[in-house]
Design a protein around this motif. Structure first.
Motif, PDB file in Angstrom:
ATOM      1  N   GLU A  45       0.833  -1.208   0.000  1.00 43.70           N
ATOM      2  CA  GLU A  45       0.000   0.000   0.000  1.00 43.70           C
ATOM      3  C   GLU A  45       0.868   1.258   0.000  1.00 43.70           C
ATOM      4  O   GLU A  45       0.584   2.213  -0.717  1.00 43.70           O
ATOM      5  CB  GLU A  45      -0.921  -0.003   1.228  1.00 43.70           C
ATOM      6  CG  GLU A  45      -1.878   1.157   1.283  1.00 43.70           C
ATOM      7  CD  GLU A  45      -2.887   1.150   0.147  1.00 43.70           C
ATOM      8  OE1 GLU A  45      -3.418   2.240  -0.144  1.00 43.70           O
ATOM      9  OE2 GLU A  45      -3.142   0.092  -0.455  1.00 43.70           O
ATOM     10  N   GLN A  46       1.946   1.235   0.772  1.00 42.41           N
ATOM     11  CA  GLN A  46       2.860   2.376   0.815  1.00 42.41           C
ATOM     12  C   GLN A  46       3.502   2.568  -0.563  1.00 42.41           C
ATOM     13  O   GLN A  46       3.591   3.697  -1.056  1.00 42.41           O
ATOM     14  CB  GLN A  46       3.934   2.157   1.868  1.00 42.41           C
ATOM     15  CG  GLN A  46       4.910   3.308   1.992  1.00 42.41           C
ATOM     16  CD  GLN A  46       5.974   3.043   3.046  1.00 42.41           C
ATOM     17  OE1 GLN A  46       5.981   1.987   3.678  1.00 42.41           O
ATOM     18  NE2 GLN A  46       6.874   3.976   3.226  1.00 42.41           N
ATOM     19  N   TYR A  47       3.940   1.500  -1.195  1.00 42.08           N
ATOM     20  CA  TYR A  47       4.551   1.576  -2.527  1.00 42.08           C
ATOM     21  C   TYR A  47       3.539   2.101  -3.538  1.00 42.08           C
ATOM     22  O   TYR A  47       3.865   2.944  -4.375  1.00 42.08           O
ATOM     23  CB  TYR A  47       5.068   0.200  -2.938  1.00 42.08           C
ATOM     24  CG  TYR A  47       5.703   0.182  -4.303  1.00 42.08           C
ATOM     25  CD1 TYR A  47       6.973   0.702  -4.514  1.00 42.08           C
ATOM     26  CD2 TYR A  47       5.028  -0.355  -5.392  1.00 42.08           C
ATOM     27  CE1 TYR A  47       7.563   0.691  -5.756  1.00 42.08           C
ATOM     28  CE2 TYR A  47       5.603  -0.373  -6.647  1.00 42.08           C
ATOM     29  CZ  TYR A  47       6.871   0.146  -6.820  1.00 42.08           C
ATOM     30  OH  TYR A  47       7.448   0.130  -8.065  1.00 42.08           O
ATOM     31  N   ARG A  48       2.303   1.596  -3.458  1.00 39.76           N
ATOM     32  CA  ARG A  48       1.262   2.045  -4.382  1.00 39.76           C
ATOM     33  C   ARG A  48       0.996   3.537  -4.216  1.00 39.76           C
ATOM     34  O   ARG A  48       0.883   4.278  -5.201  1.00 39.76           O
ATOM     35  CB  ARG A  48      -0.027   1.252  -4.149  1.00 39.76           C
ATOM     36  CG  ARG A  48      -1.121   1.560  -5.191  1.00 39.76           C
ATOM     37  CD  ARG A  48      -2.439   0.907  -4.839  1.00 39.76           C
ATOM     38  NE  ARG A  48      -3.039   1.480  -3.659  1.00 39.76           N
ATOM     39  CZ  ARG A  48      -3.648   2.671  -3.606  1.00 39.76           C
ATOM     40  NH1 ARG A  48      -3.741   3.415  -4.664  1.00 39.76           N
ATOM     41  NH2 ARG A  48      -4.165   3.112  -2.479  1.00 39.76           N
ATOM     42  N   LEU A  49       0.914   4.015  -2.979  1.00 40.11           N
ATOM     43  CA  LEU A  49       0.694   5.442  -2.724  1.00 40.11           C
ATOM     44  C   LEU A  49       1.859   6.285  -3.252  1.00 40.11           C
ATOM     45  O   LEU A  49       1.650   7.352  -3.829  1.00 40.11           O
ATOM     46  CB  LEU A  49       0.490   5.694  -1.231  1.00 40.11           C
ATOM     47  CG  LEU A  49      -0.835   5.201  -0.653  1.00 40.11           C
ATOM     48  CD1 LEU A  49      -0.841   5.357   0.868  1.00 40.11           C
ATOM     49  CD2 LEU A  49      -2.005   5.929  -1.277  1.00 40.11           C
ATOM     50  N   GLU A  50       3.073   5.792  -3.059  1.00 43.11           N
ATOM     51  CA  GLU A  50       4.244   6.511  -3.554  1.00 43.11           C
ATOM     52  C   GLU A  50       4.218   6.614  -5.080  1.00 43.11           C
ATOM     53  O   GLU A  50       4.442   7.680  -5.642  1.00 43.11           O
ATOM     54  CB  GLU A  50       5.513   5.789  -3.108  1.00 43.11           C
ATOM     55  CG  GLU A  50       6.793   6.444  -3.559  1.00 43.11           C
ATOM     56  CD  GLU A  50       8.016   5.655  -3.127  1.00 43.11           C
ATOM     57  OE1 GLU A  50       8.992   5.626  -3.898  1.00 43.11           O
ATOM     58  OE2 GLU A  50       7.985   5.049  -2.035  1.00 43.11           O
ATOM     59  N   GLU A  52       1.585   6.403  -6.974  1.00 42.78           N
ATOM     60  CA  GLU A  52       0.443   7.248  -7.326  1.00 42.78           C
ATOM     61  C   GLU A  52       0.824   8.723  -7.223  1.00 42.78           C
ATOM     62  O   GLU A  52       0.487   9.519  -8.086  1.00 42.78           O
ATOM     63  CB  GLU A  52      -0.743   6.927  -6.403  1.00 42.78           C
ATOM     64  CG  GLU A  52      -2.000   7.701  -6.703  1.00 42.78           C
ATOM     65  CD  GLU A  52      -2.658   7.269  -7.997  1.00 42.78           C
ATOM     66  OE1 GLU A  52      -3.378   8.105  -8.572  1.00 42.78           O
ATOM     67  OE2 GLU A  52      -2.461   6.123  -8.428  1.00 42.78           O
ATOM     68  N   ARG A  53       1.569   9.076  -6.146  1.00 37.97           N
ATOM     69  CA  ARG A  53       2.030  10.453  -5.988  1.00 37.97           C
ATOM     70  C   ARG A  53       2.967  10.843  -7.135  1.00 37.97           C
ATOM     71  O   ARG A  53       2.857  11.933  -7.680  1.00 37.97           O
ATOM     72  CB  ARG A  53       2.744  10.636  -4.652  1.00 37.97           C
ATOM     73  CG  ARG A  53       1.803  11.058  -3.546  1.00 37.97           C
ATOM     74  CD  ARG A  53       2.554  11.442  -2.277  1.00 37.97           C
ATOM     75  NE  ARG A  53       2.246  10.401  -1.304  1.00 37.97           N
ATOM     76  CZ  ARG A  53       3.128   9.581  -0.737  1.00 37.97           C
ATOM     77  NH1 ARG A  53       4.395   9.700  -0.974  1.00 37.97           N
ATOM     78  NH2 ARG A  53       2.748   8.654   0.098  1.00 37.97           N
ATOM     79  N   GLN A  56       0.837  11.372 -10.224  1.00 37.70           N
ATOM     80  CA  GLN A  56       0.109  12.630 -10.145  1.00 37.70           C
ATOM     81  C   GLN A  56       1.051  13.811 -10.408  1.00 37.70           C
ATOM     82  O   GLN A  56       0.686  14.763 -11.093  1.00 37.70           O
ATOM     83  CB  GLN A  56      -0.557  12.788  -8.768  1.00 37.70           C
ATOM     84  CG  GLN A  56      -1.665  11.806  -8.495  1.00 37.70           C
ATOM     85  CD  GLN A  56      -2.854  12.008  -9.397  1.00 37.70           C
ATOM     86  OE1 GLN A  56      -3.112  13.098  -9.879  1.00 37.70           O
ATOM     87  NE2 GLN A  56      -3.595  10.934  -9.652  1.00 37.70           N
TER      88      GLN A  56
END
Length: 118
Positions: A45-50, A52-53, A56
């Motif tokens: 989840e942390q990797y996915r959020l990173e 995604e950022r 973006q």
């Protein structure tokens, strides 16, 4: 016989303790697997959020640059139009004077191919 029953009792107790240790080891293993799964899920989840950022940020940079480009093109177009209109206004008087000069200053001449009839 008493020693045999006592030996059997010891064996049964040892087997029971072994079964308890195996059951406890299985529980520890299950807990550790569950904990590892949760840690892996949190890391994913942390990797996915990173990512995604990052996406973006790159998308914003790309779209922002496109917006800036269109604004720059529009500004350059306005600037060129103003320069053309200014040049047209400056040249209009000069061209009009030249045209009127040619119209007013007519100098009649015979055409070089004209032959006098005798």
């Amino acid at each position: 016989m008493a020693s045999q029953t006592q030996g059997i009792q010891q064996l049964l107790q040892a087997e029971k303790r072994a079964a308890e240790k195996v059951a406890e080891a299985r529980k520890r293993k299950a807990r550790r697997l569950k904990q590892a799964k949760e840690e892996a899920q949190a890391e994913i989840e942390q990797y996915r959020l990173e990512r995604e950022r990052e996406f973006q940020h790159k998308q914003q940079a790309a779209l922002g640059s496109q917006g800036n480009l269109s604004a720059e093109v529009e500004a350059q177009t306005r600037k060129k139009l103003q320069a053309m209109q200014g040049g047209q206004a400056r040249g209009k008087d000069r061209v009009l004077r030249q045209l009127l000069t040619h119209v007013w200053d007519v100098q009649p001449q015979l055409h070089p191919n004209y032959r006098f009839a005798i």
